[in-house]
Design an enzyme around this catalytic site. Structure first.
Site, mmCIF file in Angstrom:
data_model
loop_
_atom_site.group_PDB
_atom_site.id
_atom_site.type_symbol
_atom_site.label_atom_id
_atom_site.label_comp_id
_atom_site.label_asym_id
_atom_site.label_seq_id
_atom_site.Cartn_x
_atom_site.Cartn_y
_atom_site.Cartn_z
ATOM 1 N N SER A 185 69.913 38.731 -8.163
ATOM 2 C CA SER A 185 71.205 39.373 -9.122
ATOM 3 C C SER A 185 71.732 38.232 -10.010
ATOM 4 C CB SER A 185 72.422 40.163 -8.154
ATOM 5 O OG SER A 185 73.531 40.222 -8.337
ATOM 6 N N ASP A 192 73.898 41.744 -0.835
ATOM 7 C CA ASP A 192 73.292 42.543 -0.593
ATOM 8 C C ASP A 192 71.648 42.584 -0.889
ATOM 9 O OD1 ASP A 192 71.312 45.642 -0.935
ATOM 10 O OD2 ASP A 192 71.318 44.934 -3.358
ATOM 11 N N HIS A 237 69.650 43.294 -9.913
ATOM 12 C CA HIS A 237 71.455 44.194 -9.974
ATOM 13 C C HIS A 237 71.416 44.289 -11.895
ATOM 14 C CE1 HIS A 237 72.531 43.006 -6.076
ATOM 15 N NE2 HIS A 237 71.794 43.917 -5.422
#
Length: 359
Positions: free
Chosen positions: A176, A300, A203
């Site tokens: 991310s 995540d 992401h």
């Protein structure tokens, strides 16, 4: 302006220190007004060009550099590598009307090492939502930079002993915030490939994906594509999760494994998500799955990594020192799921050593 700190002195308890670099006097003043309304920030200096920024950073430390792209002389993008060499643990956020979020220049800036991108609005739109978002992003970047500047130690965690495996069949990578730059280092270490397919969830919004795929293709000699339903997973190919669906896979009776895109969005979960990708890998590849978790906010990837670990697979997390945000990899590490906690440039050699042991 507050006095600048010399390079050998950085207190552990202080406000987040900012350097604003923008050729527009109006923008510099507006940014200063926005951030100084919050007592957690202080502006060390406001500069109008990259050359002055480089001169300043050669003698002073800050936590965050707010950098414009289009400026007289050297552009912010051209100066970014030199800025990153001088700024230590400081984070760079690009604020430019010529570097829209999702554009090729935005992805290039992130790949070069910028930590975040925000599109600079017109003069009449600097307030309201933009101000709130700017403060939110600066706080997230400043917290990690301040921690490292202060010399505080990152938490030590227990490593999970790698399980014996007969083969390594698939590599999954989740990332991310700060991930694009980390991916460049990771893929440089992977060389021409590992002889297995590579699944990647970064992401990013859907608008970023075409440029991200092009940027990633410049980082590796392996073919790279945004995954589509039905793609057959082939060795030494990189499959990127699209912005609007999770990247999962399915094994057919003839042994083929193909891409299955899952558009279902869970409340409060990332889209695309690392957890669905890792969970699918655990189901399909079991102990022969390898998961890498790079820099990023949140958790995540942890739930999916737990399933890979339960199946006997291998998990590697990025270390705190090199992460822009030690959220996702930190969650993996604290859960005791990682068999190695490394900088991205060392991960390729580690995974290759595990493949050699399995051969």
């Amino acid at each position: 302006m507050p006095p600048a700190l010399p390079l050998d002195h950085f207190p552990s308890s202080r406000r987040i220190r900012l350097l604003i670099v923008d050729d527009s006097a109006v923008a510099r003043s507006v940014f200063e007004r926005i951030v100084t309304k919050d007592e957690r920030f202080e502006v060390c200096e406001k500069l109008s060009n990259a050359a002055d920024a480089l001169a300043y950073l050669s003698g002073h430390q800050v936590d965050i550099i707010m950098l414009d792209i289009e400026m007289p002389g050297q552009s912010g993008l051209a100066a970014l590598p030199a800025i990153l060499k001088l700024c230590g643990h400081a984070r760079v956020i690009i604020l430019s009307s010529n570097c829209d979020e999702g554009s090729a220049s935005a992805v290039e800036a992130l790949a070069m090492g910028a930590s975040d991108i925000m599109s600079k609005p017109g003069r009449s739109a600097f307030g309201g939502r933009f101000s709130d978002l700017l403060i939110e992003r600066l706080l997230k970047l400043g917290a990690q930079a301040s921690w490292q500047h202060a010399g505080q130690e990152f938490p030590s965690v227990a490593l999970r002993k790698p399980a014996a495996r007969s083969n390594v069949a698939c590599l999954g990578v989740g990332a991310s915030t700060g991930g694009i730059h980390a991916l460049g280092q990771l893929f440089d270490g992977l060389g021409a490939g590992l002889g297995i397919p590579i699944l990647l969830t970064q992401h990013l919004p859907p608008s970023f994906m075409p440029y991200f795929a092009m940027q990633l293709a410049r980082m590796t000699t392996m073919p790279v594509k945004v995954a589509e339903n039905g793609d057959v997973l082939l060795p030494d190919r990189v499959y990127i999760a699209p912005g609007e669906a999770h990247l999962t896979c399915k094994r057919w009776r003839d042994g083929r494994v193909t891409v299955v895109l899952d558009p279902e969005r869970e409340p409060f979960a990332s889209m695309p998500g690392v957890d669905p990708m890792f969970s699918s890998m655990a189901d399909i590849y079991g102990a022969n799955a390898v998961a890498i978790v790079l820099t990023g906010m949140g958790r995540d990837g942890t739930a999916g990594a737990e399933r890979i670990a339960a199946a006997g697979g291998l998990i590697v997390a990025q270390n705190a020192e090199t992460s822009v945000v030690w959220g996702m990899p930190g969650s993996i590490a604290r859960a005791g799921l990682a068999s190695a906690i490394l900088s991205p440039d060392r991960m390729g050699a580690y995974v290759m050593s595990q493949i050699a042991l399995a051969a």
